[in-house]
Design a protein around this motif. Structure first.
Motif, PDB file in Angstrom:
ATOM      1  N   THR A  26      38.353  17.108  42.726  1.00 66.24           N
ATOM      2  CA  THR A  26      37.473  18.380  41.510  1.00 66.24           C
ATOM      3  C   THR A  26      37.206  16.974  40.419  1.00 66.24           C
ATOM      4  O   THR A  26      37.863  15.396  40.813  1.00 66.24           O
ATOM      5  CB  THR A  26      37.878  18.710  40.439  1.00 66.24           C
ATOM      6  OG1 THR A  26      39.200  17.932  39.105  1.00 66.24           O
ATOM      7  CG2 THR A  26      38.589  20.217  41.234  1.00 66.24           C
ATOM      8  N   ALA A  28      37.024  15.857  36.952  1.00 66.54           N
ATOM      9  CA  ALA A  28      38.281  15.429  36.095  1.00 66.54           C
ATOM     10  C   ALA A  28      38.703  15.042  36.931  1.00 66.54           C
ATOM     11  O   ALA A  28      39.285  14.050  36.831  1.00 66.54           O
ATOM     12  CB  ALA A  28      38.543  16.980  35.614  1.00 66.54           C
ATOM     13  N   GLN A  29      39.784  15.388  38.153  1.00 65.52           N
ATOM     14  CA  GLN A  29      40.090  14.111  38.306  1.00 65.52           C
ATOM     15  C   GLN A  29      39.905  13.165  39.485  1.00 65.52           C
ATOM     16  O   GLN A  29      40.724  12.033  38.906  1.00 65.52           O
ATOM     17  CB  GLN A  29      40.971  14.519  39.582  1.00 65.52           C
ATOM     18  CG  GLN A  29      41.992  16.256  39.873  1.00 65.52           C
ATOM     19  CD  GLN A  29      42.184  17.186  40.883  1.00 65.52           C
ATOM     20  OE1 GLN A  29      41.571  17.131  41.883  1.00 65.52           O
ATOM     21  NE2 GLN A  29      43.740  17.777  40.952  1.00 65.52           N
ATOM     22  N   LYS A  53      39.651  20.258  31.124  1.00 63.62           N
ATOM     23  CA  LYS A  53      40.112  20.266  32.774  1.00 63.62           C
ATOM     24  C   LYS A  53      40.372  18.065  32.381  1.00 63.62           C
ATOM     25  O   LYS A  53      40.979  18.478  33.723  1.00 63.62           O
ATOM     26  CB  LYS A  53      38.741  20.698  33.216  1.00 63.62           C
ATOM     27  CG  LYS A  53      38.345  21.929  32.759  1.00 63.62           C
ATOM     28  CD  LYS A  53      37.196  21.906  33.757  1.00 63.62           C
ATOM     29  CE  LYS A  53      36.413  23.168  34.278  1.00 63.62           C
ATOM     30  NZ  LYS A  53      36.096  23.892  32.769  1.00 63.62           N
ATOM     31  N   ASP A  56      43.303  18.383  31.927  1.00 65.44           N
ATOM     32  CA  ASP A  56      44.377  18.412  32.544  1.00 65.44           C
ATOM     33  C   ASP A  56      44.806  18.045  34.314  1.00 65.44           C
ATOM     34  O   ASP A  56      45.690  17.181  34.424  1.00 65.44           O
ATOM     35  CB  ASP A  56      44.217  19.646  33.554  1.00 65.44           C
ATOM     36  CG  ASP A  56      45.560  20.275  34.727  1.00 65.44           C
ATOM     37  OD1 ASP A  56      45.936  21.084  33.893  1.00 65.44           O
ATOM     38  OD2 ASP A  56      44.500  20.450  35.670  1.00 65.44           O
ATOM     39  N   THR A 156      28.392  15.130  40.253  1.00 66.51           N
ATOM     40  CA  THR A 156      29.524  14.623  40.581  1.00 66.51           C
ATOM     41  C   THR A 156      29.133  13.748  41.746  1.00 66.51           C
ATOM     42  O   THR A 156      29.984  12.598  41.987  1.00 66.51           O
ATOM     43  CB  THR A 156      30.513  15.473  41.321  1.00 66.51           C
ATOM     44  OG1 THR A 156      29.413  16.283  42.699  1.00 66.51           O
ATOM     45  CG2 THR A 156      31.046  16.228  40.733  1.00 66.51           C
ATOM     46  N   SER A 184      31.531  20.088  31.341  1.00 63.19           N
ATOM     47  CA  SER A 184      32.433  21.281  31.884  1.00 63.19           C
ATOM     48  C   SER A 184      32.552  21.504  32.832  1.00 63.19           C
ATOM     49  O   SER A 184      33.440  21.584  33.859  1.00 63.19           O
ATOM     50  CB  SER A 184      33.784  21.620  30.352  1.00 63.19           C
ATOM     51  OG  SER A 184      32.411  23.171  30.707  1.00 63.19           O
ATOM     52  N   ASP A 185      31.497  22.044  33.020  1.00 65.50           N
ATOM     53  CA  ASP A 185      30.942  22.390  34.801  1.00 65.50           C
ATOM     54  C   ASP A 185      31.233  21.668  35.581  1.00 65.50           C
ATOM     55  O   ASP A 185      32.144  21.639  37.289  1.00 65.50           O
ATOM     56  CB  ASP A 185      30.349  23.395  35.461  1.00 65.50           C
ATOM     57  CG  ASP A 185      28.575  22.207  34.904  1.00 65.50           C
ATOM     58  OD1 ASP A 185      28.825  21.438  33.993  1.00 65.50           O
ATOM     59  OD2 ASP A 185      27.657  22.696  35.427  1.00 65.50           O
ATOM     60  N   SER A 188      34.705  20.799  37.490  1.00 65.59           N
ATOM     61  CA  SER A 188      35.730  21.322  37.598  1.00 65.59           C
ATOM     62  C   SER A 188      35.298  21.901  39.533  1.00 65.59           C
ATOM     63  O   SER A 188      35.703  21.812  40.195  1.00 65.59           O
ATOM     64  CB  SER A 188      35.470  22.913  38.176  1.00 65.59           C
ATOM     65  OG  SER A 188      35.703  23.111  35.800  1.00 65.59           O
ATOM     66  N   GLU A 189      34.094  20.410  39.601  1.00 69.13           N
ATOM     67  CA  GLU A 189      33.266  21.011  41.072  1.00 69.13           C
ATOM     68  C   GLU A 189      34.221  19.497  42.144  1.00 69.13           C
ATOM     69  O   GLU A 189      34.744  19.262  41.847  1.00 69.13           O
ATOM     70  CB  GLU A 189      32.041  20.552  41.033  1.00 69.13           C
ATOM     71  CG  GLU A 189      30.529  21.287  40.351  1.00 69.13           C
ATOM     72  CD  GLU A 189      29.912  20.964  40.809  1.00 69.13           C
ATOM     73  OE1 GLU A 189      29.044  19.636  40.894  1.00 69.13           O
ATOM     74  OE2 GLU A 189      28.144  21.655  40.329  1.00 69.13           O
TER      75      GLU A 189
END
Length: 609
Positions: A26, A28-29, A53, A56, A156, A184-185, A188-189
């Protein structure tokens, strides 16, 4: 362009491609993986809905330690202190809206002092940006004047390239803060992680190598000069140019004076170090600057706190100005020889050219004159204004200085009178061992910055010198220090007032103390104990040494409340709008070790000039 091409060693990128290269993850990762690829092992921050996110993903990192601040401003100051103490890029992560706006003071502080930071802010989803959605703020727009660069991520596809560029921009050229706003969306991608090794920014190519012709012109001015002075700022620290500065000063026998940010750039014990100049610099250093015929400005910007009345500042001096930021050269003072470049290389080239041309050192009479002024106008002399029943701030600072190992300690200050006493009387031998907010003058900076410095330099004793007013700006970070077991030592110069403003009111506003008197609240010892710290108060001069020893020997965080009088002022002082040679309160041993008045006050009272 290679990401490390021509960079100073202090900012070489420690990271490399990781085993996550080519992995689907993602956004965030990918943020966390990008930090790992940059070699980041410590971040400061505070979570929230739009950053959840990222947090997390951070939970799974085996390489990055997160320090939970108790306020976003504290988090940025902690990252700032870490960066100043280590020379690495500091990193902070916060959420959107108020979380992001709480970072502004910290970002501005870093910007004014050229500190490399990357601040990551969560943002509302892309589809609702600009609709005044819950906890939305245009943090890119808000911080535009106080960042070196900023990004609002849109896809991304640009994420990893953005992080690579951000760290490169923050740490190269003139260092500074960079902001990355992450919707924030987007976090998540799904994306494939591909972290670039190189950066291609055609519009951003800092000049590291000084112009050869200009270096030769500078050498010619040095050859002609009879009274040169090296005016040294924080750029020496950022560049890691202390060895080259020392060689230049010794080779040519040139006195060195320092700005507040330049403290530690040249060893305090060196006989050519004449210490701080400016509003609260020494009279002898200000006289050296005033009487010089050549100023070699190295990584300094002719701040108003240095120049005083600009039209009367060093009136007979030509100027060589060396800076990696061309915008600083000629901004305040007319320059005879401008040199854009990295100080380490430029100073090294100047030394080589001086040797090649066999340029003789400055006349010995110049250093002899400077030494005579230093003996005549000391910062402090026993018996001047001393009260046997009160603790004297200058003695506190000089005693602390003597108890610290200069090679294994970092002194961080808040902002105010205590900051100036520390700058005057605490001796520093190495760069990055004195940390303070010089440009913005941020009350509340020093304590959280000391936490970051202590985490970045766990083998060093870190002491925060604070005032009772400035310490209360971010006392909540006592919890951060306690929970993280950061052994920072806080020494509060407690005069129950906003000391510097109180001093101005006393000297220039007929003692009309408007809103500067602080009631003795809180009880700092009880407050420290409430946070799980050790603490003590000292109010008698005879107990000072034992109290300082107890503070320095304690394990874990410790607070020492040092009670001083409201009547203690920082001297010497140049009044606002006055010339640097018009000094209030300088000690003159030639007339019996008494404090002298400034020119205006002496005229009014019939005193000597």
């Amino acid at each position: 362009m290679s990401s490390t091409r021509n960079q100073p060693a202090a900012f070489e990128r420690p990271g490399s491609k990781t085993e996550k290269q080519g992995t689907t993850m993602t956004g965030a990762q990918a943020v966390i993986a990008s930090l790992e690829a940059e070699g980041v092992d410590l971040v400061f921050g505070y979570p929230g809905g739009q950053a959840i996110k990222i947090y997390d993903a951070l939970f799974d990192s085996k390489r990055i330690r997160h320090v939970l601040a108790r306020h976003e401003q504290g988090a940025v100051h902690e990252a700032d202190g870490y960066a100043r103490a280590t020379g690495r890029v500091g990193v902070a992560i916060v959420t959107s809206g108020p979380g992001a706006t709480n970072t502004v003071t910290g970002i501005a502080t870093a910007y004014m002092d050229s500190v490399p930071l990357v601040v990551i802010t969560g943002q509302v989803p892309r589809g609702v940006i600009g609709t005044d959605s819950f906890q939305e703020s245009d943090i890119v727009g808000i911080t535009m004047p106080v960042v070196k660069h900023s990004y609002l991520l849109q896809t991304t596809d640009e994420l990893t390239q953005t992080f690579r560029e951000a760290f490169h921009i923050a740490s190269t050229g003139r260092p500074g803060p960079v902001l990355i706003d992450v919707p924030s969306d987007l976090a998540s991608e799904a994306m494939v992680f591909d972290y670039p090794d190189e950066v291609n920014l055609p519009s951003y190519r800092p000049t590291y190598k000084g112009n050869v012709k200009q270096v030769k012109q500078a050498v010619s001015l040095i050859r002609e000069s009879k009274r040169p002075v090296l005016y040294v700022g924080g750029g020496i620290v950022s560049s890691g140019a202390t060895p080259e500065l020392t060689e230049l000063a010794e080779t040519m026998q040139i006195p060195v004076v320092t700005t507040l940010m330049g403290k530690g750039a040249f060893p305090a014990s060196h006989h050519l170090n004449y210490g701080p100049i400016g509003m609260h610099g020494s009279k002898f250093a200000n006289m050296i600057m005033t009487e010089s015929d050549l100023i070699i400005a190295a990584g300094a910007r002719f701040s108003d706190r240095v120049t005083g009345k600009l039209s009367e500042f060093a009136p007979n001096a030509k100027v060589i100005h060396i800076d990696i930021d061309p915008a600083e050269i000629g901004k305040v003072r007319e320059v005879r020889v401008p040199i854009v470049g990295d100080l380490k290389g430029v100073l090294g080239n100047m030394v080589a050219e001086l040797a090649k041309q066999a340029v003789p050192p400055a006349p010995a009479s110049w250093v002899e004159q400077a030494d005579e002024w230093r003996k005549r106008f000391p910062f402090y002399h026993p018996g001047v204004g001393d009260r046997p029943d009160e603790i004297v701030p200058e003695i506190v600072m000089s005693t602390l200085s003597g108890m610290l190992d200069p090679e294994k300690s970092v002194v961080v200050t808040e902002v105010g009178q205590h900051q100036m006493w520390a700058a005057q009387h605490i001796q520093r031998e190495t760069p990055r061992s004195f940390i303070t907010s010089g440009g913005l003058g941020t009350m509340g900076f020093g304590f959280p910055a000391s936490i970051g410095a202590a985490l970045g330099c766990p083998d060093k004793t870190v002491v925060c010198v604070a005032g009772d007013g400035s310490f209360q700006m971010n006392t909540q970070e006592m919890a951060t220090a306690a929970i993280q077991n950061v052994p920072v030592k806080v020494l509060i110069m407690d005069n129950r007032c906003l000391g510097m403003v109180h001093q101005w009111q006393k000297l220039f506003y007929n003692e009309r103390y408007s809103s500067t008197l602080l009631d003795p609240v809180p009880d700092f010892v009880k407050l420290a104990e409430a946070y799980g710290w050790q603490a003590a108060q000292v109010s008698r001069p005879n107990d000072l040494v034992d109290a300082l020893e107890a503070m320095l020997c304690a394990e874990g965080p410790y607070l020492l409340d040092v009670v001083i009088s409201r009547d203690q002022n920082v001297y010497p002082m140049v009044a606002p709008g006055k010339a640097m040679n018009d000094v209030i309160g300088a000690i003159d041993v030639a007339v019996g070790a008494v404090r002298t008045l400034g020119d205006d006050e002496q005229d009014e009272k019939g005193g000597r000039r």
